[in-house]
Design a protein around this motif. Structure first.
Motif, mmCIF file in Angstrom:
data_model
loop_
_atom_site.group_PDB
_atom_site.id
_atom_site.type_symbol
_atom_site.label_atom_id
_atom_site.label_comp_id
_atom_site.label_asym_id
_atom_site.label_seq_id
_atom_site.Cartn_x
_atom_site.Cartn_y
_atom_site.Cartn_z
ATOM 1 N N VAL A 14 -27.727 18.157 -73.780
ATOM 2 C CA VAL A 14 -28.317 17.041 -73.041
ATOM 3 C C VAL A 14 -29.798 16.925 -73.376
ATOM 4 O O VAL A 14 -30.419 17.882 -73.862
ATOM 5 C CB VAL A 14 -28.161 17.230 -71.508
ATOM 6 N N ARG A 15 -30.335 15.752 -73.121
ATOM 7 C CA ARG A 15 -31.768 15.570 -73.312
ATOM 8 C C ARG A 15 -32.513 16.379 -72.272
ATOM 9 O O ARG A 15 -32.026 16.548 -71.154
ATOM 10 C CB ARG A 15 -32.122 14.095 -73.155
ATOM 11 N N ARG A 16 -33.666 16.862 -72.647
ATOM 12 C CA ARG A 16 -34.424 17.611 -71.646
ATOM 13 C C ARG A 16 -34.862 16.641 -70.562
ATOM 14 O O ARG A 16 -34.959 15.438 -70.790
ATOM 15 C CB ARG A 16 -35.619 18.321 -72.285
ATOM 16 N N ARG A 17 -35.081 17.180 -69.384
ATOM 17 C CA ARG A 17 -35.529 16.337 -68.271
ATOM 18 C C ARG A 17 -36.881 15.731 -68.586
ATOM 19 O O ARG A 17 -37.744 16.410 -69.169
ATOM 20 C CB ARG A 17 -35.730 17.184 -67.021
ATOM 21 N N LEU A 18 -37.052 14.500 -68.137
ATOM 22 C CA LEU A 18 -38.352 13.865 -68.266
ATOM 23 C C LEU A 18 -39.300 14.533 -67.267
ATOM 24 O O LEU A 18 -38.920 14.786 -66.128
ATOM 25 C CB LEU A 18 -38.190 12.378 -67.911
ATOM 26 N N ARG A 19 -40.506 14.841 -67.719
ATOM 27 C CA ARG A 19 -41.491 15.435 -66.799
ATOM 28 C C ARG A 19 -42.393 14.323 -66.273
ATOM 29 O O ARG A 19 -43.072 13.652 -67.056
ATOM 30 C CB ARG A 19 -42.330 16.487 -67.519
ATOM 31 N N VAL A 20 -42.369 14.145 -64.981
ATOM 32 C CA VAL A 20 -43.165 13.062 -64.393
ATOM 33 C C VAL A 20 -44.134 13.654 -63.379
ATOM 34 O O VAL A 20 -43.732 14.311 -62.416
ATOM 35 C CB VAL A 20 -42.275 12.011 -63.696
ATOM 36 N N ALA A 21 -45.428 13.441 -63.629
ATOM 37 C CA ALA A 21 -46.458 13.893 -62.684
ATOM 38 C C ALA A 21 -46.889 12.697 -61.853
ATOM 39 O O ALA A 21 -46.921 11.578 -62.350
ATOM 40 C CB ALA A 21 -47.644 14.470 -63.449
ATOM 41 N N PHE A 22 -47.155 12.933 -60.596
ATOM 42 C CA PHE A 22 -47.630 11.811 -59.782
ATOM 43 C C PHE A 22 -48.659 12.278 -58.777
ATOM 44 O O PHE A 22 -48.703 13.449 -58.398
ATOM 45 C CB PHE A 22 -46.469 11.100 -59.086
ATOM 46 N N PHE A 23 -49.521 11.351 -58.402
ATOM 47 C CA PHE A 23 -50.456 11.622 -57.309
ATOM 48 C C PHE A 23 -50.789 10.340 -56.587
ATOM 49 O O PHE A 23 -50.595 9.237 -57.101
ATOM 50 C CB PHE A 23 -51.716 12.356 -57.802
ATOM 51 N N ALA A 80 -51.888 14.199 -67.695
ATOM 52 C CA ALA A 80 -51.531 13.846 -69.075
ATOM 53 C C ALA A 80 -51.227 15.098 -69.891
ATOM 54 O O ALA A 80 -50.423 15.063 -70.819
ATOM 55 C CB ALA A 80 -52.649 13.039 -69.722
ATOM 56 N N GLY A 81 -51.836 16.208 -69.513
ATOM 57 C CA GLY A 81 -51.624 17.444 -70.254
ATOM 58 C C GLY A 81 -50.289 18.098 -69.950
ATOM 59 O O GLY A 81 -49.857 18.998 -70.675
ATOM 60 N N MET A 82 -49.649 17.702 -68.879
ATOM 61 C CA MET A 82 -48.440 18.424 -68.486
ATOM 62 C C MET A 82 -47.197 17.548 -68.372
ATOM 63 O O MET A 82 -46.104 18.068 -68.147
ATOM 64 C CB MET A 82 -48.671 19.166 -67.154
ATOM 65 N N ALA A 83 -47.328 16.226 -68.540
ATOM 66 C CA ALA A 83 -46.182 15.359 -68.255
ATOM 67 C C ALA A 83 -45.943 14.341 -69.355
ATOM 68 O O ALA A 83 -46.813 14.065 -70.173
ATOM 69 C CB ALA A 83 -46.404 14.638 -66.922
ATOM 70 N N ASP A 84 -44.720 13.784 -69.353
ATOM 71 C CA ASP A 84 -44.391 12.679 -70.254
ATOM 72 C C ASP A 84 -44.825 11.354 -69.644
ATOM 73 O O ASP A 84 -45.078 10.391 -70.353
ATOM 74 C CB ASP A 84 -42.872 12.600 -70.462
ATOM 75 N N ALA A 85 -44.828 11.316 -68.322
ATOM 76 C CA ALA A 85 -45.199 10.083 -67.635
ATOM 77 C C ALA A 85 -45.987 10.442 -66.381
ATOM 78 O O ALA A 85 -45.789 11.509 -65.789
ATOM 79 C CB ALA A 85 -43.957 9.281 -67.256
ATOM 80 N N ILE A 86 -46.889 9.542 -66.013
ATOM 81 C CA ILE A 86 -47.719 9.744 -64.818
ATOM 82 C C ILE A 86 -47.514 8.528 -63.922
ATOM 83 O O ILE A 86 -47.531 7.393 -64.401
ATOM 84 C CB ILE A 86 -49.222 9.809 -65.181
#
Ligand code: AMP
Ligand code: MG
Length: 418
Positions: free
Chosen positions: A185-194, A252-258
């Motif tokens: 499977v595709r790896r999970r998308l990493r999404v950071a939010f604040f 931005a340093g840790m996620a694919d999307a913010i």
């Protein structure tokens, strides 16, 4: 969608970007992020396949019986009238009959049992009469009836499931039916939010005068969990350019999307625009929609950015109507899921300004087998309660200038939307 309402028409507001245009621009910009992992089948639930799954054998693997009854040769039967056949053995699922079925013979067979050599047809047990070691089969049988042919579900070498498919219950079962113990499977998308805002307090702390609790991070947590993303909650960021800048750099340093909420309009404490213009390629859109008019979209470092408005309902509208499909495409979903759009009859009048698309919270009821929709009382873009009480968005297109009871309107059910 424009055609599904019978609203009066007026000119749209060309000063803003339409919902369709914003969506198209977002989808054109993003492409799936690389990376995959191999998982045991059950753990793949909700994930997206990274490669086609090819059937390693026929499914079903053998011709077999679809019913409990008698396996026979069709050419044993008299064209009209009864035929007496000698019962020469039994076949069970998992325990085949090893002999041949000759003319004039029958084999007792259970559902799922391999069709014995020579047999091509199954007569259901309810249709025959048993007389000692024989069965009497009445006229009216059809060649090949009640059998399942090898490979009829899936032929060996065929694409059983295509890359990009989301694994749901049917897919889990199908993968298991092929004997596959692991799936890529595709790896999970990493999404950071604040969240942004000096007025925001985090739950667990008392509210100071003028403060409100930050709810957007919880809504987003729920929305992103539905997407199957790996979420990184970066908390509340105050309305100070330096604080925003460092939060965005960290994200931005840790996620694919913010995903950020708040601070994207043109108020004096709205610094997202100023900071983003320094940090990345970001576009600000004034969308011709309500709620959720301001939105930012672009890139900071290697991460895609979705700058959503602050109002809690506007967050849900901008997420479900714009960010969600872009995130699904980033995650590798292909094709993107269709959003169900029902046509329902408006139960109440709706005031609406032409020139923008509006998303109203509504409740669907079936009246005499037809969908009727009633809009929820308080449509304020900060009122989460009516979001919770609603079960759909009534989507009124740009050219609509108001709805009368009895008009047809387009409705987007929440079920399956997030
Ligand atoms: P803004 O877009 O920052 O001007 O925010 C618009 C409105 O949404 C204001 O009333 C904010 O207080 C409210 N708001 C912004 N962020 C949040 C949040 N995280 N949780 C709840 N309300 C918020
Ligand atoms: Mg704010």
């Amino acid at each position: 969608m424009t055609d599904t309402t019978s609203c009066a028409s007026q000119l749209p507001d060309y000063g803003s970007l339409t919902a369709a245009e914003a969506r198209a621009r977002m989808l054109a910009a993003v492409a799936p992020v690389p990376g995959h992992e191999c998982l045991p089948v059950r753990a793949a639930l909700g994930r997206l396949l990274a490669a086609d799954i090819i059937a390693p054998h026929d499914v079903p693997a053998h011709d077999n019986s679809a019913m409990d009854g008698y396996a026979i040769r069709f050419d044993s039967l008299a064209g009209d009238g009864d035929t007496r056949l000698a019962v020469v053995g039994s076949a069970f699922a998992g325990k085949a009959f090893s002999g041949q079925v000759g003319r004039g013979q029958a084999v007792r067979i259970m559902t799922g049992a391999v069709l014995p050599a020579g047999a091509d047809t199954v007569v259901v047990q309810e249709a025959v009469s048993v007389v000692g070691d024989a069965v009497i089969v009445p006229a009216g049988q059809k060649a090949g009836q009640n059998t399942r042919r090898a490979g009829e579900d899936l032929a060996r070498g065929a694409v059983a499931l295509p890359a990009g498919k989301r694994v749901g219950p049917a897919e889990l079962g199908l993968i298991a039916s092929l004997g596959c113990a692991e799936v890529i499977v595709r790896r999970r998308l990493r999404v950071a939010f604040f969240s942004t805002g000096d007025e925001l307090a985090s739950i667990g702390t008392p509210l100071a005068p003028g403060q409100i609790y930050d709810s957007n991070r919880y809504t987003l947590h729920g929305l992103l969990a539905g997407l199957g993303a790996e979420v990184i909650d970066l908390g509340v960021v105050p309305d100070r350019p330096e604080a925003l800048e460092s939060a965005l750099r960290e994200a931005a340093g840790m996620a694919d999307a913010i995903i950020t909420t708040g601070g994207v309009s043109v108020g004096e404490a709205d610094f997202v625009r100023e900071v983003l213009e320094r940090l990345g390629e970001v576009r600000f859109w004034k969308l011709a929609i309500k709620p959720g008019r301001p939105m930012a979209f672009g890139k900071v470092g290697g991460a895609w950015l979705f700058g959503l408005p602050g109002n809690p309902v506007a967050v849900m509208v901008s997420y479900t109507q714009f960010a969600l499909d872009a995130l699904l495409r980033l995650a590798g979903a292909d094709p993107l899921p269709e959003r169900a759009l029902l046509v329902a009859t408006a139960a109440n009048p709706i005031r609406k300004q032409a020139g923008r698309r509006e998303y109203l919270r509504g409740r669907l009821v079936a009246v005499d087998g037809r969908w009727q929709v009633k809009t929820e009382g308080n449509q304020g873009s900060g009122v989460l309660r009516s979001m919770s009480e609603a079960d759909c968005f009534v989507v009124l297109p740009e050219d609509c200038a108001g709805v009368q009871p009895g008009d047809a309107v387009a409705v987007q059910p929440f079920a399956g939307l997030y």
